[in-house]
Design an enzyme around this catalytic site. Structure first.
Site, PDB file in Angstrom:
ATOM      1  N   LYS A   1      -6.049 -11.524 -13.836  1.00 19.88           N
ATOM      2  CA  LYS A   1      -7.240 -11.190 -13.050  1.00 19.88           C
ATOM      3  C   LYS A   1      -8.508 -11.130 -13.899  1.00 19.88           C
ATOM      4  O   LYS A   1      -9.571 -11.559 -13.454  1.00 19.88           O
ATOM      5  CB  LYS A   1      -7.035  -9.870 -12.322  1.00 19.88           C
ATOM      6  CG  LYS A   1      -6.662  -8.712 -13.218  1.00 19.88           C
ATOM      7  CD  LYS A   1      -6.281  -7.486 -12.435  1.00 19.88           C
ATOM      8  CE  LYS A   1      -5.762  -6.394 -13.369  1.00 19.88           C
ATOM      9  NZ  LYS A   1      -4.447  -6.751 -13.946  1.00 19.88           N
TER      10      LYS A   1
ATOM     11  N   ASP B   1     -10.501  -2.631 -13.266  1.00 25.44           N
ATOM     12  CA  ASP B   1      -9.420  -3.458 -12.724  1.00 25.44           C
ATOM     13  C   ASP B   1      -9.701  -3.829 -11.269  1.00 25.44           C
ATOM     14  O   ASP B   1      -9.574  -4.988 -10.871  1.00 25.44           O
ATOM     15  CB  ASP B   1      -8.095  -2.687 -12.840  1.00 25.44           C
ATOM     16  CG  ASP B   1      -6.930  -3.405 -12.180  1.00 25.44           C
ATOM     17  OD1 ASP B   1      -6.331  -4.286 -12.829  1.00 25.44           O
ATOM     18  OD2 ASP B   1      -6.612  -3.089 -11.016  1.00 25.44           O
TER      19      ASP B   1
ATOM     20  N   GLY C   1       4.208  -3.554 -10.859  1.00 25.07           N
ATOM     21  CA  GLY C   1       5.634  -3.511 -11.142  1.00 25.07           C
ATOM     22  C   GLY C   1       6.118  -4.871 -11.591  1.00 25.07           C
ATOM     23  O   GLY C   1       5.712  -5.902 -11.024  1.00 25.07           O
TER      24      GLY C   1
ATOM     25  N   ILE D   1       1.767  -8.386  -3.004  1.00 23.64           N
ATOM     26  CA  ILE D   1       1.219  -8.609  -1.658  1.00 23.64           C
ATOM     27  C   ILE D   1       0.688 -10.026  -1.542  1.00 23.64           C
ATOM     28  O   ILE D   1      -0.146 -10.449  -2.349  1.00 23.64           O
ATOM     29  CB  ILE D   1       0.082  -7.615  -1.366  1.00 23.64           C
ATOM     30  CG1 ILE D   1       0.589  -6.179  -1.449  1.00 23.64           C
ATOM     31  CG2 ILE D   1      -0.519  -7.889   0.004  1.00 23.64           C
ATOM     32  CD1 ILE D   1      -0.507  -5.149  -1.324  1.00 23.64           C
TER      33      ILE D   1
ATOM     34  N   VAL E   1       6.202  -8.282 -16.663  1.00 24.48           N
ATOM     35  CA  VAL E   1       6.271  -9.317 -15.619  1.00 24.48           C
ATOM     36  C   VAL E   1       6.937 -10.578 -16.155  1.00 24.48           C
ATOM     37  O   VAL E   1       7.832 -11.152 -15.523  1.00 24.48           O
ATOM     38  CB  VAL E   1       4.869  -9.642 -15.071  1.00 24.48           C
ATOM     39  CG1 VAL E   1       4.941 -10.747 -14.017  1.00 24.48           C
ATOM     40  CG2 VAL E   1       4.232  -8.385 -14.482  1.00 24.48           C
TER      41      VAL E   1
ATOM     42  N   GLU F   1      -1.496 -16.029  -7.014  1.00 21.98           N
ATOM     43  CA  GLU F   1      -1.186 -15.033  -5.993  1.00 21.98           C
ATOM     44  C   GLU F   1      -1.013 -13.633  -6.576  1.00 21.98           C
ATOM     45  O   GLU F   1      -1.352 -12.632  -5.932  1.00 21.98           O
ATOM     46  CB  GLU F   1       0.085 -15.425  -5.240  1.00 21.98           C
ATOM     47  CG  GLU F   1       0.430 -14.535  -4.063  1.00 21.98           C
ATOM     48  CD  GLU F   1      -0.631 -14.566  -2.971  1.00 21.98           C
ATOM     49  OE1 GLU F   1      -1.354 -13.568  -2.826  1.00 21.98           O
ATOM     50  OE2 GLU F   1      -0.738 -15.597  -2.277  1.00 21.98           O
TER      51      GLU F   1
ATOM     52  N   GLY G   1       4.439   6.131 -16.489  1.00 23.65           N
ATOM     53  CA  GLY G   1       4.184   4.718 -16.700  1.00 23.65           C
ATOM     54  C   GLY G   1       3.277   4.083 -15.669  1.00 23.65           C
ATOM     55  O   GLY G   1       3.046   2.877 -15.702  1.00 23.65           O
TER      56      GLY G   1
ATOM     57  N   LYS H   1     -10.479  -7.655  -9.327  1.00 23.68           N
ATOM     58  CA  LYS H   1      -9.777  -8.128  -8.134  1.00 23.68           C
ATOM     59  C   LYS H   1     -10.743  -8.339  -6.978  1.00 23.68           C
ATOM     60  O   LYS H   1     -10.590  -9.291  -6.191  1.00 23.68           O
ATOM     61  CB  LYS H   1      -8.681  -7.128  -7.760  1.00 23.68           C
ATOM     62  CG  LYS H   1      -7.582  -7.025  -8.816  1.00 23.68           C
ATOM     63  CD  LYS H   1      -6.647  -5.863  -8.553  1.00 23.68           C
ATOM     64  CE  LYS H   1      -5.568  -5.781  -9.612  1.00 23.68           C
ATOM     65  NZ  LYS H   1      -4.684  -4.604  -9.457  1.00 23.68           N
TER      66      LYS H   1
ATOM     67  N   GLY I   1      -0.685  -7.721  -6.809  1.00 20.57           N
ATOM     68  CA  GLY I   1       0.731  -7.676  -7.141  1.00 20.57           C
ATOM     69  C   GLY I   1       1.575  -8.534  -6.224  1.00 20.57           C
ATOM     70  O   GLY I   1       1.357  -9.736  -6.081  1.00 20.57           O
TER      71      GLY I   1
END
Length: 438
Positions: free
Chosen positions: A106, A202, A307, A137, A17, A130, A188, A206, A135
């Site tokens: 997160k 995870d 991504g 969204i 990222v 955000e 991946g 969130k 991600g």
């Protein structure tokens, strides 16, 4: 070209990222300046190893191992390192130095969010995040700002792309969990150690973030009930299909009760979702968040949940917002967590189960099972029975029962499953899944 004021941006981390964020800042500087009202100058990129290979070609002179000096000279700090430390210390240093902070961390927000938001509030700064929940969204701003005047009743989200990819492949191909996980690792989508994804950690992080925003209450991570998908089998997927459901790992954040007796529940588990529900049609590694609010009704947010370049889009949106705040002046907008609603355990939640049992195919078994359920005020809504022929040389036949219950508290349903498991008429409890989205 407009002569904009310059804002110095410090980037911490140059992974998948971070590298994309740096590349986009350099490539689209003029456009971003027009949108932000300030020229965003990438002052440097703090990394552990300046010579490490990276997917994106970036000027070497931007890299430094001296994060502290970079942070104290910045107007905006972008933290994309991940983990708790040194990310926490770097963020607090940035806030204390007068910078706004953008983060996608997160884990840090779910565990140390109140500390970070309090630090920002004390100095009049803002923390933007955000990219931390879903991600690319846009869900944080809608919950924090657009729905601030409404009452969010419930959130159901597919917020982990790895598990959705695995479950979607299992549903579409009838494949086994282990085989699809191995494919996901090769492609991946899953890490070499997939525990954080497949065991629900995870998604739980969130869920804590989303619930805190939706219900204006600080939700500690340890209050989030968590179950993973490692027990989901191809047979369970097929049974769900035959019943009109699909299995999804859901993050569920729910307001319980009314008036002065309100509480909230936050939980993550694999659940049966009707195939015609919007969340039932979320495929691949995509994420989706379904929000139910009193006035706005039902809202759906859908898109890429992970991504590098997709998440970078959300990060840069936050950077532009931070730049606009710097230009406009004034103090940052703090987090609203003043409702202080209690977070209750999953046992208080009203839900319904689908229970699959293997039992002896004998007279009186169904009556015994119905009695065991009714002993705890659990009633049967649906029942499907399939006879499993005995293997050569074996005594008697076995029946597979798929029992759908009416709604009851999770405590009552869990106790009913325990009674069934201990009963002489039940050979095996094959699976237990909750039903959501009906």
């Amino acid at each position: 070209m407009t002569d904009y004021r310059r804002l110095r941006v410090a980037l911490l981390g140059a992974g998948a990222v971070g590298s994309q964020v740096a590349s986009l800042l350099l490539r689209h500087g003029d456009e971003l300046a027009d949108r932000a009202g300030a020229r965003l100058e990438l002052a440097g990129i703090a990394v552990r190893d300046v010579d490490a290979p990276r997917d994106v070609d970036l000027p070497r002179e931007l890299f430094t191992t001296d994060a502290e000096t970079l942070i104290t000279g910045a107007d905006i700090v972008i933290e994309l390192m991940g983990g708790i430390e040194p990310a926490r210390s770097h963020i607090l240093l940035g806030l204390g130095s007068g910078a706004d902070v953008v983060t996608a961390n997160k884990a840090l927000l779910a565990t140390r969010g109140p500390e970070i938001f309090d630090a920002a509030s004390r100095v009049g700064a803002s923390v933007y995040y955000e990219a931390a929940a879903a991600g690319a969204i846009p869900i944080i701003r809608p919950l924090r700002d657009s729905l601030a005047g409404d009452r969010v009743v419930r959130i159901m989200g597919i917020v982990n792309g790895t598990t959705n990819y695995i479950l979607d492949r299992m549903d579409g191909e009838g494949a086994d969990f282990a085989d699809v996980l191995a494919d996901a690792q090769r492609l991946g989508y899953a890490e070499a150690d997939p525990t954080a994804d497949v065991e629900g950690y995870d998604a739980a992080q969130k869920a804590a973030i989303l619930a805190s925003l939706a219900f204006h209450t600080a939700v500690p991570l340890e209050a989030v009930h968590r179950e993973g998908i490692t027990t989901i089998t191809a047979d369970m997927i097929e049974e769900a299909r035959e019943a009109g459901f699909v299995i999804k790992l859901l993050a569920v954040c729910e307001r319980l009760g009314n008036g002065g007796d309100e509480s909230i529940s936050v939980r993550v588990y694999p659940a049966l979702v009707p195939r015609d529900h919007p969340l039932g049609a979320v495929h691949g590694a995509n994420n989706a968040v379904f929000v139910e609010a009193e006035a706005a009704g039902s809202l759906m947010f859908y898109g890429a949940g992970a991504g590098g370049v997709q998440t970078a889009s959300a990060v840069l949106g936050d950077v532009v917002s931070a730049a606009r705040r710097h230009i406009a002046g004034g103090t940052g907008v703090g987090e609203s967590t003043r409702a202080n609603l209690p977070v209750v355990s999953i046992g208080h939640v009203l839900t319904r189960y689908q229970i699959t049992l293997e039992v002896a195919d004998e007279a009186g078994v169904l009556a015994t099972i119905a009695g065991l359920l009714s002993d705890g005020d659990v009633s049967v809504a649906t029942l499907v029975q399939t006879v499993i022929p005995a293997e050569d040389g074996a005594d008697g036949e076995t029946a597979r029962l798929i029992i759908g219950t009416h709604r009851a508290t999770d405590d009552a349903l869990s106790a009913a499953v325990d009674r069934l498991a201990a009963s002489d008429v039940v050979e095996r409890v094959v699976s237990v899944l909750r039903v959501e989205g009906e």
